[in-house]
Design a protein around this motif. Structure first.
Motif, mmCIF file in Angstrom:
data_model
loop_
_atom_site.group_PDB
_atom_site.id
_atom_site.type_symbol
_atom_site.label_atom_id
_atom_site.label_comp_id
_atom_site.label_asym_id
_atom_site.label_seq_id
_atom_site.Cartn_x
_atom_site.Cartn_y
_atom_site.Cartn_z
ATOM 1 N N GLN A 183 54.078 37.471 33.701
ATOM 2 C CA GLN A 183 52.908 36.591 33.846
ATOM 3 C C GLN A 183 52.666 35.788 32.573
ATOM 4 O O GLN A 183 52.959 36.242 31.471
ATOM 5 C CB GLN A 183 51.655 37.427 34.150
ATOM 6 C CG GLN A 183 51.750 38.234 35.421
ATOM 7 C CD GLN A 183 51.762 37.369 36.654
ATOM 8 O OE1 GLN A 183 50.980 36.430 36.765
ATOM 9 N NE2 GLN A 183 52.661 37.652 37.573
ATOM 10 N N ASP A 184 52.068 34.601 32.757
ATOM 11 C CA ASP A 184 51.798 33.737 31.607
ATOM 12 C C ASP A 184 50.769 34.348 30.653
ATOM 13 O O ASP A 184 50.760 34.040 29.471
ATOM 14 C CB ASP A 184 51.295 32.366 32.073
ATOM 15 C CG ASP A 184 52.427 31.516 32.630
ATOM 16 O OD1 ASP A 184 53.585 31.811 32.307
ATOM 17 O OD2 ASP A 184 52.147 30.579 33.386
ATOM 18 N N TYR A 185 49.892 35.203 31.161
ATOM 19 C CA TYR A 185 48.880 35.735 30.238
ATOM 20 C C TYR A 185 49.498 36.666 29.187
ATOM 21 O O TYR A 185 48.912 36.868 28.133
ATOM 22 C CB TYR A 185 47.687 36.380 30.964
ATOM 23 C CG TYR A 185 47.975 37.542 31.885
ATOM 24 C CD1 TYR A 185 48.187 38.816 31.394
ATOM 25 C CD2 TYR A 185 47.960 37.368 33.259
ATOM 26 C CE1 TYR A 185 48.410 39.874 32.246
ATOM 27 C CE2 TYR A 185 48.183 38.429 34.122
ATOM 28 C CZ TYR A 185 48.412 39.683 33.617
ATOM 29 O OH TYR A 185 48.628 40.728 34.463
ATOM 30 N N GLU A 207 46.019 46.607 26.333
ATOM 31 C CA GLU A 207 44.967 45.712 26.835
ATOM 32 C C GLU A 207 45.347 44.946 28.092
ATOM 33 O O GLU A 207 44.472 44.515 28.842
ATOM 34 C CB GLU A 207 44.567 44.715 25.733
ATOM 35 C CG GLU A 207 43.954 45.422 24.539
ATOM 36 C CD GLU A 207 43.284 44.466 23.590
ATOM 37 O OE1 GLU A 207 43.260 43.252 23.879
ATOM 38 O OE2 GLU A 207 42.790 44.927 22.548
ATOM 39 N N HIS A 208 46.644 44.691 28.290
ATOM 40 C CA HIS A 208 47.024 43.899 29.451
ATOM 41 C C HIS A 208 47.881 44.663 30.457
ATOM 42 O O HIS A 208 47.641 44.603 31.647
ATOM 43 C CB HIS A 208 47.786 42.638 29.022
ATOM 44 C CG HIS A 208 46.966 41.695 28.203
ATOM 45 N ND1 HIS A 208 45.937 40.953 28.739
ATOM 46 C CD2 HIS A 208 47.019 41.365 26.901
ATOM 47 C CE1 HIS A 208 45.385 40.211 27.795
ATOM 48 N NE2 HIS A 208 46.017 40.441 26.658
ATOM 49 N N ASN A 268 46.453 46.501 34.126
ATOM 50 C CA ASN A 268 46.902 45.822 35.332
ATOM 51 C C ASN A 268 47.806 46.674 36.208
ATOM 52 O O ASN A 268 48.076 46.308 37.343
ATOM 53 C CB ASN A 268 47.611 44.513 34.974
ATOM 54 C CG ASN A 268 46.619 43.388 34.795
ATOM 55 O OD1 ASN A 268 46.035 42.915 35.768
ATOM 56 N ND2 ASN A 268 46.399 42.990 33.555
ATOM 57 N N PRO A 275 45.618 50.819 38.378
ATOM 58 C CA PRO A 275 45.046 51.019 39.716
ATOM 59 C C PRO A 275 46.113 51.331 40.762
ATOM 60 O O PRO A 275 45.969 52.260 41.554
ATOM 61 C CB PRO A 275 44.364 49.689 40.007
ATOM 62 C CG PRO A 275 44.107 49.092 38.677
ATOM 63 C CD PRO A 275 45.252 49.502 37.829
ATOM 64 N N ALA A 278 39.396 49.658 42.996
ATOM 65 C CA ALA A 278 39.927 49.314 41.682
ATOM 66 C C ALA A 278 40.272 47.830 41.557
ATOM 67 O O ALA A 278 40.655 47.379 40.497
ATOM 68 C CB ALA A 278 41.169 50.149 41.393
ATOM 69 N N ASP A 279 40.148 47.085 42.634
ATOM 70 C CA ASP A 279 40.566 45.697 42.611
ATOM 71 C C ASP A 279 39.372 44.787 42.304
ATOM 72 O O ASP A 279 38.468 44.666 43.121
ATOM 73 C CB ASP A 279 41.151 45.349 43.980
ATOM 74 C CG ASP A 279 41.795 43.981 43.975
ATOM 75 O OD1 ASP A 279 41.540 43.232 43.007
ATOM 76 O OD2 ASP A 279 42.517 43.663 44.920
ATOM 77 N N PRO A 280 39.358 44.147 41.132
ATOM 78 C CA PRO A 280 38.188 43.344 40.791
ATOM 79 C C PRO A 280 38.007 42.156 41.723
ATOM 80 O O PRO A 280 36.905 41.642 41.873
ATOM 81 C CB PRO A 280 38.476 42.875 39.356
ATOM 82 C CG PRO A 280 39.948 42.965 39.201
ATOM 83 C CD PRO A 280 40.386 44.073 40.099
ATOM 84 N N THR A 281 39.101 41.700 42.367
ATOM 85 C CA THR A 281 38.938 40.557 43.263
ATOM 86 C C THR A 281 38.229 40.972 44.537
ATOM 87 O O THR A 281 37.844 40.145 45.337
ATOM 88 C CB THR A 281 40.294 39.939 43.631
ATOM 89 O OG1 THR A 281 41.058 40.912 44.336
ATOM 90 C CG2 THR A 281 41.041 39.506 42.396
ATOM 91 N N ARG A 329 35.585 43.106 44.421
ATOM 92 C CA ARG A 329 34.181 43.433 44.147
ATOM 93 C C ARG A 329 33.573 42.274 43.391
ATOM 94 O O ARG A 329 34.250 41.556 42.666
ATOM 95 C CB ARG A 329 34.077 44.743 43.363
ATOM 96 C CG ARG A 329 34.638 44.642 41.964
ATOM 97 C CD ARG A 329 34.231 45.792 41.092
ATOM 98 N NE ARG A 329 34.648 45.455 39.740
ATOM 99 C CZ ARG A 329 35.564 46.155 39.070
ATOM 100 N NH1 ARG A 329 36.112 47.209 39.582
ATOM 101 N NH2 ARG A 329 35.904 45.771 37.863
ATOM 102 N N ARG A 330 32.330 42.062 43.577
ATOM 103 C CA ARG A 330 31.644 40.990 42.889
ATOM 104 C C ARG A 330 31.070 41.571 41.606
ATOM 105 O O ARG A 330 30.577 42.675 41.583
ATOM 106 C CB ARG A 330 30.506 40.416 43.731
ATOM 107 C CG ARG A 330 30.878 40.251 45.166
ATOM 108 C CD ARG A 330 31.132 38.817 45.571
ATOM 109 N NE ARG A 330 30.859 37.837 44.547
ATOM 110 C CZ ARG A 330 31.696 36.848 44.286
ATOM 111 N NH1 ARG A 330 32.846 36.770 44.902
ATOM 112 N NH2 ARG A 330 31.375 35.942 43.400
ATOM 113 N N SER A 331 31.145 40.803 40.542
ATOM 114 C CA SER A 331 30.531 41.295 39.314
ATOM 115 C C SER A 331 29.103 40.752 39.278
ATOM 116 O O SER A 331 28.804 39.808 38.579
ATOM 117 C CB SER A 331 31.312 40.832 38.101
ATOM 118 O OG SER A 331 30.998 39.506 37.809
ATOM 119 N N ARG A 332 28.260 41.316 40.076
ATOM 120 C CA ARG A 332 26.889 40.882 40.249
ATOM 121 C C ARG A 332 26.780 39.675 41.173
ATOM 122 O O ARG A 332 27.272 38.619 40.873
ATOM 123 C CB ARG A 332 26.211 40.481 38.935
ATOM 124 C CG ARG A 332 25.499 41.630 38.278
ATOM 125 C CD ARG A 332 25.010 41.173 36.925
ATOM 126 N NE ARG A 332 26.123 40.733 36.105
ATOM 127 C CZ ARG A 332 26.813 41.567 35.334
ATOM 128 N NH1 ARG A 332 26.489 42.810 35.282
ATOM 129 N NH2 ARG A 332 27.814 41.136 34.610
#
Lengths: 263, 267, 270
Positions: C158-160, C177-178, C182, C185, C262-265, C267-270
């Motif tokens: 990945q580019d990140y 950290e990356h 990733n 999960p 575990a998938d942030p996509t 769940r909404r972060s508020r």
């Protein structure tokens, strides 16, 4: 009879979202229509719905008359007889339209044999002339899809689409994955073929300049709904809807400096 | 040429080949002059992305030299890392999906040790401030820092990526097809943003692109690369206005343009 | 939310078995080795679920068996997870020949049936719960390693990651950290699934007589012992079977729930 008549087409996802809303458009034989929109506008889904090829979990409502046959609600088996003759599609990525394990010549021979009933030497000759029509050399017949360059693959895909002598060619972003010089060649090729065979053309793109190169009329889609339609030159010169205007302005703004440096 | 300003970053007759393959770059020389955006133009397979990797210090040239401020580039040199930052084509791949935008943008600050020494809380505060400032410069609201990448549109993601690239106060941005994955209306705005940053932040933008319209809008100089070789380079106005190489001419003629579109007829 | 519900249901089922196992540590109706209950006593009376053909109290055997099943499951996942994730990370970061060599080694281990591995381990060491855990864990580690390797390679492309490198982030920090955030999960989901499989593997080994020998109680051996009398005393076969299903379905539900949570996509972060 029109090559394609779409009336009140809506496409709904199983989860209830409406992806295309009440779309109507018509194409007379030999006519060229552009369908323009940004990502998520529903333009590719429309192409799939026209062919009766919507992915599972999506349903189309309304009416799609393709060469006089109602596509919506007709069983796949019967549509198979219509697809290819009434309309054929060229996609953005030609690799997905081809069998990776079969030589290009054989893939091309199948539809030609079915459509024209040719065999043996005459079938071979027809395959080579179909390749020549899209400016591919004879040796492309013995190549596997992955052995061709992107542009050559798209030519082969066009040859396959044309093998059934369709009345309507649907081109869904056919040049988006290609380099600019190759794009120009493919556009010129399509232009010549469509004129030469008197086919109707439904050209789908996000690029207004490309549409303006090939289509006489244009339909502007935004979030699944048509916001404007009309002659391409009128839409580019005098867009009426705010969204169309932003599309046109963006296109002009992008090429502005290039036009200044290299008119 | 006399008294030309010293190049920040330059490739001097570099060559490169992937293991067991034909050379993808041969004797390529380009240089980035401060204040003059440089375009590396060419089609797929021309070697322009490889050249960018060499300029970023992610790969070493097989022959020739890459110079940063006149000295051989050292990829571990923090001054170099700070001064030269990349922007990628695909904003979906360039942001870590599991980190909030604030952490993403502040990564160069933390990794390059650019925060003033002090307590943890003080450093965190400084980072937050500089992140907010970077987000503001790319036209994103300050609360964007709290959001995850998937909560942004493609254009906004690209803005987050640009914010990360400028937060360290770089002198050069190396952008690989920075707008080709974006919709047309978004594309215009991101091009304007990059052009604006060049003026307000004094960064020199190096753009790898096949899109001559973007090149014309952003770059003062252009190098045209065909199959691993530079076939023409000079001021963009000259290269595009009066191309001397047939390949440049072919590229120029191939660009779909409203001003030349067949179906629009005379105005 | 569906993920949360699935997760809760899974935790309830696993929790049930866990509670039984914990209780068995401090209290059992009878001594597991007590054979004075009479052969094949029917359920009820002094023996709530009856006795088996050796005269042991079935409830006691089931409760003690829960302990064995959980130790085998959790122990194997610890062994397999630790070895697998470490090996997978190594292979994921390795280039060319080292990656090739590690991948080939993994393929060989994966091609080895767990049962055969267990027999070899049992032959090399003595038959014990530890040997069973080691055998199942070794077999699992190859599968986990292969998954880890693929996940790491995917993240590294990945580019990140490139962005982190050009930001001067060191490799250890990139991993911490990356890469790990990733991949964990997916790993966790897989390990939860593997836990269920390990429980089944222990039962299968015990059924075949390769499991932890008595006095360890085992659901698999109970099933085997009840096989001959399944028509006259069905409880002896049904009860351990039901418990196995409860535990395995429970771990699978936990795995499914984790995947969503575990998938942030998702769940909404508020």
């Amino acid at each position: 009879m029109s090559a394609l008549a779409v009336t009140g087409l809506s496409i709904r996802h199983a989860d209830g979202r409406e992806l295309v809303h009440d779309l109507s458009l018509a194409l007379a034989p030999g006519e060229r229509l552009g369908l323009i929109g940004e990502s998520g506008s529903g333009k590719s889904l429309t192409a799939l719905a026209v062919m009766g090829l919507l992915p599972a979990g999506m349903a189309a409502h309304g009416s799609v008359l393709l060469g006089g046959t109602q596509v919506i609600g007709t069983p796949d088996r019967r549509l198979n007889r219509v697809r290819g003759r009434a309309a054929a599609v060229v996609f953005q990525e030609p690799l997905t339209a081809m069998d990776p394990l079969m030589r290009v010549g054989r893939q091309l021979a199948g539809p030609i044999r079915r459509r024209r009933g040719l065999r043996g030497a005459r079938l071979r000759a027809a395959v080579l002339s179909a390749l020549a029509e899209v400016r591919l050399p004879d040796r492309a017949a013995v190549a596997y899809p992955h052995e061709l360059s992107g542009g050559q693959r798209q030519r082969a895909a066009i040859a396959m689409a044309l093998a059934c002598e369709p009345e309507l060619l649907i081109a869904d972003e056919p040049t988006t994955a290609l380099d600019v010089t190759v794009q120009a060649e493919i556009l010129a090729l399509l232009d010549g073929l469509v004129t030469g065979r008197g086919m109707a053309l439904l050209f789908i793109s996000h690029d207004l300049a490309v549409i303006a190169e090939v289509a006489d009329r244009v339909v502007v889609l935004k979030d699944g709904s048509m916001v404007e339609s009309g002659r391409t030159r009128d839409i580019v010169r005098e867009p009426r809807h705010a969204y169309t205007r932003s599309l046109v302005d963006s296109a002009w703004a992008l090429e502005g400096e290039l036009d200044r440096l290299a008119p | 040429m006399t008294a030309a300003p010293a190049a920040v970053l330059a490739a001097h007759e570099v060559g490169y080949a992937y293991r067991g393959g034909r050379p993808v770059l041969e004797e390529v020389s380009v240089s980035v002059t401060p204040g003059r955006g440089l375009a590396l133009v060419g089609e797929s397979g021309a070697g322009k992305t490889t050249l960018l990797r060499l300029l970023l210090g992610l790969a070493r040239p097989a022959s020739g030299r890459v110079l940063f401020d006149g000295a051989e580039l050292n990829p571990r040199d923090r001054a170099f890392r700070r001064a030269v930052q990349p922007v990628f084509q695909d904003p979906y791949s360039s942001l870590d999906p599991r980190r909030r935008a604030g952490r993403i943008v502040s990564e160069p600050l933390r990794s390059l040790g650019l925060l003033a020494p002090g307590s943890r809380a003080a450093r965190r505060e400084e980072a937050a401030e500089r992140v907010a400032e970077a987000l503001r410069s790319v036209g994103l609201p300050a609360d964007a820092a709290r959001r995850y990448p998937h909560e942004f549109s493609g254009g906004q993601r690209q803005r987050v990526a640009i914010a990360r690239a400028i937060v360290s106060g770089p002198r050069v941005l190396l952008a690989d097809e920075p707008v080709s994955a974006l919709d047309v209306t978004t594309r215009v705005r991101v091009v304007e943003l990059l052009g604006g940053l060049a003026e307000t932040h004094g960064v020199t933008v190096v753009v790898v692109s096949h899109d001559l319209a973007v090149v014309a809008a952003l770059c003062a100089d252009t190098a045209v690369i065909e199959r691993g070789r530079v076939v023409e380079q000079g001021r963009t106005a000259d290269v595009l206005g009066a191309p001397s190489h047939p390949y440049t001419r072919r590229l120029l003629d191939s660009v779909p343009r409203l001003s030349r579109a067949a179906r629009l007829g005379p105005p | 939310m569906r993920g949360r519900l699935t997760f809760a249901a899974g935790c309830a089922l696993v929790g049930l078995v866990l509670a039984v196992a914990l209780v068995s540590l401090v209290w059992l109706p009878y001594d597991p080795a007590d054979t004075t209950g009479g052969r094949l006593a029917p359920p009820g009376g002094a023996h709530l679920l009856g006795t088996d053909k050796l005269g042991r109290d079935l409830l006691t055997q089931l409760m003690a068996g829960a302990r064995t099943a959980l130790i085998a499951g959790i122990g194997s996942v610890l062994v397999g997870g630790l070895l697998g994730v470490t090996g997978g990370l190594l292979a994921g970061f390795a280039t060319r020949w080292l990656d090739d060599a590690l991948s080939a080694a993994l393929d060989i281990v994966i091609a080895f049936p767990t049962l055969l591995l267990a027999m070899l381990v049992a032959a090399a060491r003595e038959a014990s719960l530890g040997s069973v855990v080691l055998a199942i864990g070794l077999g699992m580690s190859a599968i986990v390693a292969r998954l880890t390797r693929v996940l790491v390679k995917r993240v590294l492309a990945q580019d990140y990651i490139t962005a982190a490198r050009t930001s001067g982030t060191s490799w250890p920090r990139i991993v911490a950290e990356h890469v790990l955030p990733n991949i964990w999960p997916m790993l966790l989901v897989n390990l939860a699934l593997q836990l269920g499989l390990a429980v089944l593997a222990e039962a299968a080994l015990s059924y075949l007589g390769l499991g932890p020998p008595p006095p360890n109680a085992s659901w698999g051996r109970l099933l085997q012992e009840a096989q001959a009398t399944v028509l006259t005393a069905p409880t002896g076969a049904i009860a351990p079977g039901v418990l196995l299903v409860v535990l395995v379905v429970g771990t699978n539900l936990v795995a499914d729930g984790l995947r969503d949570l575990a998938d942030p996509t998702r769940r909404r972060s508020r």
